[in-house]
Design a protein around this motif. Structure first.
Motif, PDB file in Angstrom:
ATOM      1  N   MET A 185      21.244  41.264  74.231  1.00 43.68           N
ATOM      2  CA  MET A 185      22.401  40.703  73.571  1.00 43.68           C
ATOM      3  C   MET A 185      23.203  41.848  72.941  1.00 43.68           C
ATOM      4  O   MET A 185      22.631  42.746  72.345  1.00 43.68           O
ATOM      5  N   GLN A 186      24.508  41.793  73.075  1.00 43.80           N
ATOM      6  CA  GLN A 186      25.368  42.821  72.498  1.00 43.80           C
ATOM      7  C   GLN A 186      25.343  42.744  70.975  1.00 43.80           C
ATOM      8  O   GLN A 186      25.085  41.692  70.397  1.00 43.80           O
ATOM      9  N   VAL A 187      25.622  43.870  70.332  1.00 40.80           N
ATOM     10  CA  VAL A 187      25.576  43.954  68.874  1.00 40.80           C
ATOM     11  C   VAL A 187      26.524  42.930  68.246  1.00 40.80           C
ATOM     12  O   VAL A 187      26.154  42.231  67.300  1.00 40.80           O
ATOM     13  N   PHE A 188      27.743  42.829  68.762  1.00 36.86           N
ATOM     14  CA  PHE A 188      28.703  41.871  68.221  1.00 36.86           C
ATOM     15  C   PHE A 188      28.160  40.446  68.309  1.00 36.86           C
ATOM     16  O   PHE A 188      28.209  39.691  67.330  1.00 36.86           O
ATOM     17  N   THR A 189      27.626  40.092  69.452  1.00 34.95           N
ATOM     18  CA  THR A 189      27.090  38.740  69.651  1.00 34.95           C
ATOM     19  C   THR A 189      25.921  38.489  68.710  1.00 34.95           C
ATOM     20  O   THR A 189      25.829  37.428  68.084  1.00 34.95           O
ATOM     21  N   GLU A 190      25.048  39.457  68.585  1.00 32.37           N
ATOM     22  CA  GLU A 190      23.886  39.327  67.698  1.00 32.37           C
ATOM     23  C   GLU A 190      24.327  39.115  66.243  1.00 32.37           C
ATOM     24  O   GLU A 190      23.803  38.251  65.546  1.00 32.37           O
ATOM     25  N   ARG A 191      25.305  39.897  65.814  1.00 25.64           N
ATOM     26  CA  ARG A 191      25.815  39.753  64.445  1.00 25.64           C
ATOM     27  C   ARG A 191      26.471  38.385  64.254  1.00 25.64           C
ATOM     28  O   ARG A 191      26.274  37.734  63.230  1.00 25.64           O
ATOM     29  N   ASN A 251      34.552  42.574  65.057  1.00 26.97           N
ATOM     30  CA  ASN A 251      35.698  42.563  65.959  1.00 26.97           C
ATOM     31  C   ASN A 251      36.757  41.594  65.434  1.00 26.97           C
ATOM     32  O   ASN A 251      36.746  40.417  65.767  1.00 26.97           O
ATOM     33  N   GLN A 308      35.925  35.061  71.423  1.00 26.69           N
ATOM     34  CA  GLN A 308      34.523  35.358  71.735  1.00 26.69           C
ATOM     35  C   GLN A 308      33.594  34.468  70.914  1.00 26.69           C
ATOM     36  O   GLN A 308      32.546  34.046  71.404  1.00 26.69           O
TER      37      GLN A 308
END
Length: 108
Positions: free
Chosen positions: A1-7, A32, A38
């Motif tokens: 999972m990407q950092v943005f998605t995880e956060r 972001n 997103q």
């Protein structure tokens, strides 16, 4: 999972009952500021898997963003928010000055 998605997932999971955040607010807190769409995709694809309180995410005007062909989902979202104590004004919107939640600094 990407950092943005995880956060974003962590932030959404932390929104307490009786409070809301906006799509853009979650995106900004997750790193972001231009990632509101997103957040919508994350809610659509990950709500069930991560038990996300999707109903606590609303638009920047305090309204429920539901496509016209899915009106029953908007009704469900309002019902869920009202059950948690979130009030709606006469124009059908949530007063963000009262119900908006701001995440702790750890997410920023």
């Amino acid at each position: 999972m990407q950092v943005f998605t995880e956060r974003a997932v962590k932030i959404i999971q932390e929104i307490p009952a009786g409070h809301v955040m906006t799509y853009g607010q979650v995106a900004s807190a997750a790193g972001n500021p231009r990632g509101a769409r997103q957040i919508a995709r994350i809610l659509h694809s990950m709500s069930a898997k991560y038990d996300l309180p999707w109903h606590r995410i609303i638009n920047a005007q305090g309204g429920i963003s539901t496509p016209s062909d899915r009106e029953e989902k908007g009704s469900l979202q309002r019902d869920l928010l009202e059950a948690e104590g979130v009030g709606f004004m006469g124009n059908g919107k949530v007063d963000l000055t009262v119900y908006r939640w701001f995440p702790e600094e750890e997410f920023m």
